[in-house]
Design an enzyme around this catalytic site. Structure first.
Site, PDB file in Angstrom:
ATOM      1  N   CYS A  84      42.872 112.874  24.865  1.00 33.95           N
ATOM      2  CA  CYS A  84      42.730 113.241  26.280  1.00 33.95           C
ATOM      3  C   CYS A  84      41.751 114.403  26.458  1.00 33.95           C
ATOM      4  O   CYS A  84      41.781 115.380  25.711  1.00 33.95           O
ATOM      5  CB  CYS A  84      44.086 113.606  26.859  1.00 33.95           C
ATOM      6  SG  CYS A  84      45.255 112.242  26.845  1.00 33.95           S
ATOM      7  N   SER A 116      53.628 118.339  29.578  1.00 36.13           N
ATOM      8  CA  SER A 116      52.365 117.921  29.006  1.00 36.13           C
ATOM      9  C   SER A 116      51.336 119.016  29.239  1.00 36.13           C
ATOM     10  O   SER A 116      51.419 119.772  30.208  1.00 36.13           O
ATOM     11  CB  SER A 116      51.902 116.642  29.699  1.00 36.13           C
ATOM     12  OG  SER A 116      50.540 116.410  29.459  1.00 36.13           O
ATOM     13  N   ASP A 167      51.529 110.677  23.001  1.00 36.67           N
ATOM     14  CA  ASP A 167      52.275 111.067  24.198  1.00 36.67           C
ATOM     15  C   ASP A 167      51.884 110.283  25.442  1.00 36.67           C
ATOM     16  O   ASP A 167      52.730 110.010  26.293  1.00 36.67           O
ATOM     17  CB  ASP A 167      52.096 112.569  24.450  1.00 36.67           C
ATOM     18  CG  ASP A 167      52.834 113.405  23.416  1.00 36.67           C
ATOM     19  OD1 ASP A 167      53.244 112.833  22.381  1.00 36.67           O
ATOM     20  OD2 ASP A 167      53.001 114.608  23.638  1.00 36.67           O
ATOM     21  N   CYS A 193      43.240 108.037  20.955  1.00 35.05           N
ATOM     22  CA  CYS A 193      43.212 109.317  20.233  1.00 35.05           C
ATOM     23  C   CYS A 193      43.014 109.135  18.740  1.00 35.05           C
ATOM     24  O   CYS A 193      42.414 109.984  18.074  1.00 35.05           O
ATOM     25  CB  CYS A 193      44.521 110.086  20.421  1.00 35.05           C
ATOM     26  SG  CYS A 193      45.487 109.645  21.839  1.00 35.05           S
ATOM     27  N   CYS A 226      46.086 112.925  18.163  1.00 40.27           N
ATOM     28  CA  CYS A 226      46.945 113.132  19.332  1.00 40.27           C
ATOM     29  C   CYS A 226      47.891 114.304  19.132  1.00 40.27           C
ATOM     30  O   CYS A 226      48.141 114.743  18.016  1.00 40.27           O
ATOM     31  CB  CYS A 226      47.723 111.862  19.649  1.00 40.27           C
ATOM     32  SG  CYS A 226      48.506 111.961  21.273  1.00 40.27           S
ATOM     33  N   ASP A 227      48.447 114.755  20.234  1.00 39.41           N
ATOM     34  CA  ASP A 227      49.141 116.043  20.385  1.00 39.41           C
ATOM     35  C   ASP A 227      49.911 116.538  19.160  1.00 39.41           C
ATOM     36  O   ASP A 227      49.589 117.559  18.580  1.00 39.41           O
ATOM     37  CB  ASP A 227      50.122 115.965  21.563  1.00 39.41           C
ATOM     38  CG  ASP A 227      49.412 115.712  22.881  1.00 39.41           C
ATOM     39  OD1 ASP A 227      48.190 115.487  22.863  1.00 39.41           O
ATOM     40  OD2 ASP A 227      50.075 115.726  23.920  1.00 39.41           O
ATOM     41  N   LYS A 228      50.981 115.829  18.770  1.00 37.12           N
ATOM     42  CA  LYS A 228      51.868 116.361  17.720  1.00 37.12           C
ATOM     43  C   LYS A 228      51.279 116.215  16.331  1.00 37.12           C
ATOM     44  O   LYS A 228      51.715 116.875  15.394  1.00 37.12           O
ATOM     45  CB  LYS A 228      53.241 115.662  17.765  1.00 37.12           C
ATOM     46  CG  LYS A 228      53.919 115.704  19.113  1.00 37.12           C
ATOM     47  CD  LYS A 228      53.990 117.108  19.676  1.00 37.12           C
ATOM     48  CE  LYS A 228      54.366 117.100  21.142  1.00 37.12           C
ATOM     49  NZ  LYS A 228      53.409 116.424  22.025  1.00 37.12           N
TER      50      LYS A 228
END
Length: 577
Positions: A201, A479, A88, A56, A129-131
């Site tokens: 992702c 998720s 994650d 990521c 990435c996510d956060k």
């Protein structure tokens, strides 16, 4: 582009570059090869979450160089810095996941501290990435400087037996392997094929959901989030973002001019119609909090309730981020929302133009395959639904994208687990029954600590073919890759004595996503008696360090699980110091 003078008398960087008293500071800048002209130009922070933790983030360093070229072209002086990321996919399913949500606050805090300490005038933030996406956007709104966000791009889909696959398929393959439905060799082949490039992702999981949010909310240039990470076209968006930051600085258009209540509503619409991650119900309130706005889980879910779901993306659908990009991306999605009057067109964007003006420039239309016309959506309501009831007085959230309407009501006896590990072990050993509601508690922001995602458990259930035969509720999170009837963000959390702390195995629970209700078949008197007998929160092993500190500070889930008073309490704006 011609060099243009900027009046620095009101910019933060004057504190480190202007006047005789700043000669020592300028010495440091000369030491890094800056010219006199560059020192006296605006200083623009180019913040990335680059690291070697996961694909990521691995391309962010390269993309930052393109951003710096844009800043320079527009008469600014870029100053690159990095912050952390907890990825994650790597942290999933073990103790490492406790660090994930806490990292969102650490990212916002460290970006703020870097900008404050060095007096940068504007920011271009890159995240993968996510956060890191909401963390970067939170910092922008907190600082209220001219700000442009740019996503690092998604991963290319993997190919296995002629089909596109993502990391979600690997998590689910683990469940199949536990059920004896695939071999060691097949699992190994899937794990090697699923992630073939740099990038986050590929499904409409949290990273891509928040990337879509960055465009919809106006902090990112239109269509900048779509191209996969390996595409060279990402560099052009990087350069354009650097130029855009300088234009915003020139016009004094700041992050809070862009992130308004209406912009947050636009963002929630895009999450709903794309079947985005339930984590948006946590991150949108947190971004709003930085601006001093109240935009809570209820507000997000109200928008979800009356937004058609018409973009067919994994995990509930069939396509990945690359496919959405090739179909025209977020701009085409927003054009469809506009046809139904579901977009506030007057919201400002990072280009300096309003959303409506940006959409007027978009010629492409819905392709009917990835992006359905809004008149003929996949379902008439959003892919994510809010729930309330005596089991979640402060609310909860469930992703229904890909779940048939008849499967959106579930009643069954509770099977209670005190943490995710216990639940995962039970699922692995088939220690549950069809028709049950699996309850995983003590996984909230304070009680976990860290509000872990339950993907390992939900993917194992799906892999065992039980995704539609049981339901799952938790005060933790899911998720964006989770599918099945899974309710998260149950509030108040168990550590705060919420009703989820009082449920016992065998209690009858009803989840009704059609009417937005989640309840346990107990009277108010029975719940009160159990509360009286409750012995308090479960003790954790985190008695010091950053996770202890996070647990002390973190607030309610429905407000975004934030750790400071936010914009409403501030006594100054950084950009005006």
């Amino acid at each position: 582009m011609l060099k243009r003078p900027f009046d620095k008398t009101k910019l933060p960087s004057r504190h480190v570059t202007e006047g005789p008293a700043r000669a020592p500071h300028r010495s440091f800048l000369y030491a890094m090869g800056l010219s006199e002209d560059e020192i006296h130009q605006p200083l623009v922070g180019v913040a990335t979450c680059w690291n070697e933790a996961a694909p990521c983030n691995i391309a962010l360093n390269r993309q930052a160089q393109a951003v710096k070229l844009g800043v320079k072209e527009a008469s600014g002086t870029p100053r690159e810095f990095t912050t952390i990321t907890v990825t994650d996919g790597i942290a999933m399913g073990h103790e490492g996941m406790r660090a994930s949500l806490a990292s969102r606050e650490a990212i916002a805090d460290t970006v703020e501290l870097t900008m404050r300490g060095h007096c940068y005038d504007a920011i271009v933030g890159l995240a993968g990435c996510d956060k890191s996406l909401p963390g970067m956007m939170m910092a922008m709104v907190r600082l209220n400087v001219p700000s442009v966000f740019i996503y690092g791009g998604s991963i290319m889909p993997g190919r296995y037996k002629g089909k596109d696959i993502t990391v979600q398929d690997v998590f689910e393959a683990v469940g199949k392997h536990q059920a004896g439905a695939n071999s060691d060799e097949e699992l190994r082949a899937i794990e090697k094929a699923a992630c073939p490039s740099a990038g986050a992702c590929g499904g409409q999981f949290t990273a891509n959901t928040m990337a879509c949010v960055s465009e919809a909310i106006g902090l990112a240039l239109m269509n900048s989030s779509g191209a996969p990470a390996p595409y060279e076209s990402r560099d052009a968006y990087g350069t354009a973002s650097g130029i855009a930051a300088m234009h915003l600085l020139e016009q004094n258009i700041r992050a809070r001019d862009i992130v308004t209540r209406k912009a947050l509503e636009n963002a929630a619409r895009v999450v709903a119609c794309t079947g985005g991650s339930t984590n948006a119900g946590l991150h949108l309130p947190a971004i709003a909090h930085e601006a001093g706005l109240e935009f809570f889980l209820d507000d997000v879910c109200e928008i979800f309730r009356d937004t058609p779901y018409f973009v067919d993306l994994k995990p509930g659908g069939n396509y990945v981020a690359k496919d959405l990009y090739e179909a025209g991306g977020v701009p085409v999605v927003m054009k469809e929302l506009r046809k139904a009057g579901l977009i506030h067109e007057d919201c400002m964007t990072a280009s300096g133009r309003a959303i409506g003006e940006e959409l007027d420039l978009i010629e492409r239309e819905a392709d009917g395959k990835v992006i359905y016309p809004i008149e003929t959506p996949i379902t008439k309501t959003g892919g994510v639904v809010g729930l309330k009831g005596n089991l979640a007085p402060q609310g909860a959230i469930v992703k229904v994208a890909g779940i048939a309407a008849e499967d959106q009501v579930f009643t069954g006896p509770a099977r209670v687990f005190e943490c995710e590990e216990d639940a995962f072990e039970a699922v692995k050993m088939r220690g549950y029954k069809e028709g049950e509601v699996i309850v995983i508690r003590n996984e909230g922001p304070a009680g976990g600590p860290g509000m872990r995602e339950m993907l390992a458990t939900t993917a194992a259930l799906s892999g065992q073919g039980m995704g539609k035969k049981v339901a799952l509720i938790t005060d933790g999170r899911f998720s964006g890759a989770t599918r099945g009837f899974c309710v998260g963000h149950v509030g108040p959390e168990a550590a705060h004595g919420g009703p989820i702390a009082l449920v016992q195995t065998g209690d009858e629970i009803t989840i009704d996503a059609v009417n937005g209700v989640i309840s346990v078949d107990l009277t108010d008197e029975e719940l009160a008696a159990r509360k009286e007998a409750w012995t308090g929160p479960r003790e954790t092993i985190y008695a010091s360090g950053s996770l202890w500190k996070y647990a002390q500070l973190v607030g309610e889930t429905y407000k975004g699980a934030v750790t400071h008073p936010g914009g409403a309490a501030e006594k100054h704006v950084y950009a005006d110091l």
